[in-house]
Design an enzyme around this catalytic site. Sequence first.
Site, mmCIF file in Angstrom:
data_model
loop_
_atom_site.group_PDB
_atom_site.id
_atom_site.type_symbol
_atom_site.label_atom_id
_atom_site.label_comp_id
_atom_site.label_asym_id
_atom_site.label_seq_id
_atom_site.Cartn_x
_atom_site.Cartn_y
_atom_site.Cartn_z
ATOM 1 N N SER A 24 139.508 151.903 105.017
ATOM 2 C CA SER A 24 140.223 152.274 106.228
ATOM 3 C C SER A 24 141.684 151.905 106.010
ATOM 4 O O SER A 24 141.987 150.760 105.660
ATOM 5 C CB SER A 24 139.645 151.512 107.423
ATOM 6 O OG SER A 24 140.056 152.118 108.616
ATOM 7 N N GLU A 25 142.590 152.868 106.199
ATOM 8 C CA GLU A 25 143.975 152.619 105.763
ATOM 9 C C GLU A 25 144.688 151.575 106.620
ATOM 10 O O GLU A 25 145.755 151.113 106.263
ATOM 11 C CB GLU A 25 144.779 153.923 105.676
ATOM 12 C CG GLU A 25 144.953 154.689 106.955
ATOM 13 C CD GLU A 25 143.912 155.794 107.112
ATOM 14 O OE1 GLU A 25 142.789 155.629 106.607
ATOM 15 O OE2 GLU A 25 144.243 156.813 107.750
ATOM 16 N N ASN A 26 144.084 151.186 107.743
ATOM 17 C CA ASN A 26 144.684 150.087 108.504
ATOM 18 C C ASN A 26 144.346 148.719 107.918
ATOM 19 O O ASN A 26 144.649 147.698 108.530
ATOM 20 C CB ASN A 26 144.299 150.171 109.985
ATOM 21 C CG ASN A 26 142.810 150.218 110.209
ATOM 22 O OD1 ASN A 26 142.078 150.861 109.451
ATOM 23 N ND2 ASN A 26 142.338 149.548 111.235
ATOM 24 N N SER A 48 147.036 148.191 101.477
ATOM 25 C CA SER A 48 146.148 149.328 101.698
ATOM 26 C C SER A 48 146.711 150.594 101.054
ATOM 27 O O SER A 48 146.005 151.326 100.359
ATOM 28 C CB SER A 48 145.976 149.544 103.205
ATOM 29 O OG SER A 48 145.118 150.632 103.446
#
Lengths: 235, 224
Positions: free
Chosen positions: B52-54, B94
Site C-alpha cells: 500500500s503506497e501509504n 514506499s
Amino acid sequence: MNKVVASADEAIRDVGDGSVIMLGGFGLCGIPENLIRALVRKGSKNLTTISNNAGVDGFGVGLLLSAGQLRRHIGTYVGENKLLESMVLTGKIQLDLVPQGTFSERIRAGGAGIPAFFTPTGVGTIVAEGKETREFDGRIYVMERALTADFAFVKAWKGDRMGNLVYRKTARNFNPIMATAAKVTIAEVEHLVEAGELDGDLVHTPSVYVKRIFQGEMFEKRIEKRTVRKSVVGP
Amino acid sequence: MNKPGKDIEKRERIVNRIARELRDGFYVNLGIGMPTLVANHVPPGMEVVLQSENGMLGIGPYPAEGEEDCDLINAGKETVSEMAGTSYFSSADSFAMIRGAHVDLSVLGAMEVDESGSLANWMIPGKMVKGMGGAMDLVAGARRVVVAMEHTTREGAPKILKKCTLPLTGVGVVDTIVTEMAYIRVTERGLVLEEVAPGLTAEDVQRATEARLVVSDGLRMMES
C-alpha cells in the site's frame, strides 16, 4: 534538553502570515489535528500548505481552507474536498499537484541537503513540461527540485522531551520526511514520555529534527472510510 | 444503460483473469476500485504480499466490526487489517520501493490506453482535477503494469485507442490490458490479442477497439 511546550497554541506562536507549512498525514490518518486547530485559532493568513491531501470539508487541512487562511496548496490528491474544488475554480487558491513519489522524494531531498534529483516519474506527461530532462543508461528522467518549508507540523504516537519520535502503523506516512525538511519542526504526540523511555533502536525520527514537542490536547482521529469484513475484500 | 448485475459480472471476469497473473512470493500494488478486488482471488496456497503506497507491506482483509484502527488504512483510505509479517515505512521509502522496481506487479484502472502502452487515468480537462496520487510513480516504477478496465465507455466508445486523447499518466508503461472482452499484451509489434472472452471472436473485440489488434497465433479463450 527540553523541547516540550505546554500546548499547540504555544507551539505555533511564531507562525506568521505567508508561512510555508508542511503537514503530515495521508487522508485523515496521522494528521497533526491539534496543531491545525491551533492554527485556525491563531488565524495566520496567506499560508502555503504542503500536504498529501487537503483534508475533508470541516476536518484536517479542510479547516484552514474554510477559514480562508490558504493562498496555495501543494499536494498529490485532493479528491475529497469540495470546498477546495470551488476555491480553485474561482481562483481563490493556487493548487499544485505533484505525483506522490515525486512529492515524497522532493521532501526527503529537502531535508537531506539534495537540491534536485532525476526521476522517471511523469516523463512525457504534463508534470514534466518545462523541466530539464536527461538520459541515463538509455532511459529519460526528469529533474525535480527539493521542497522545504518554514514549519513542519507532524504527528507521532509517542515522543520524548528531547524530540525522539515513534509513529504507529500507517499513521507514519509523510510525517518522518516532513520532520526533516523544515526550519522549525513541531511534533504533537499522543504519549509524551521521559528521555530514555523509548528504545533508541526503534526511534523513527531522531531528536535532532524536532524543535518543539507537546502532548496533543485532544485526538479525534477521525476515520475517513470505515470498511469492515463481510464486505468485498478478504478471505 | 448497463444493469448493475452486468457490471459486477464484467468486473469478476476481469479480476479473476488478473489474479491468474499472480505468482507465489509476488509483491503487488493494487489500485483503488476494481483492482482492489483482485485480493479476493489470490489462489489458495499462494503467498502474495500487498503493498500500500501509504507505507505498508502486508495488507490483510477489512477488519471485523469494532476492530477498525484509525491508524491502519490502505491507499483508498479504507480501514484494513495486517497480515503476519507486515511492515510499515514512510511514504519516501514506499515510493523508493516502487520507483526502484521492487514491486513485481501494479494493477490499476485506466480511462484510456493506447497501442504504445501509454495510459491516461487521472485527469479530464475542464473537469475538476483531483490529482494523480501515486499512479504516475507506480506505472513508471513497477516491474509489470497491468491495466484493469472495462473495454468501452458506458456509451460504448472504445477506450483502447491508437493514441490517448486525455493527459497521460505514463508513456509506454503498460504491459498488459485485461478487460471483460479480452486479454491484450502490449508489444513492439503493437497490441497482441492473446485471449477473447467466451462467446466472442477476435473480430468482435476489434470492433470495440480503436487501435489495431494483432491476433496472436495462439489465440485462446479467456478463462474466468
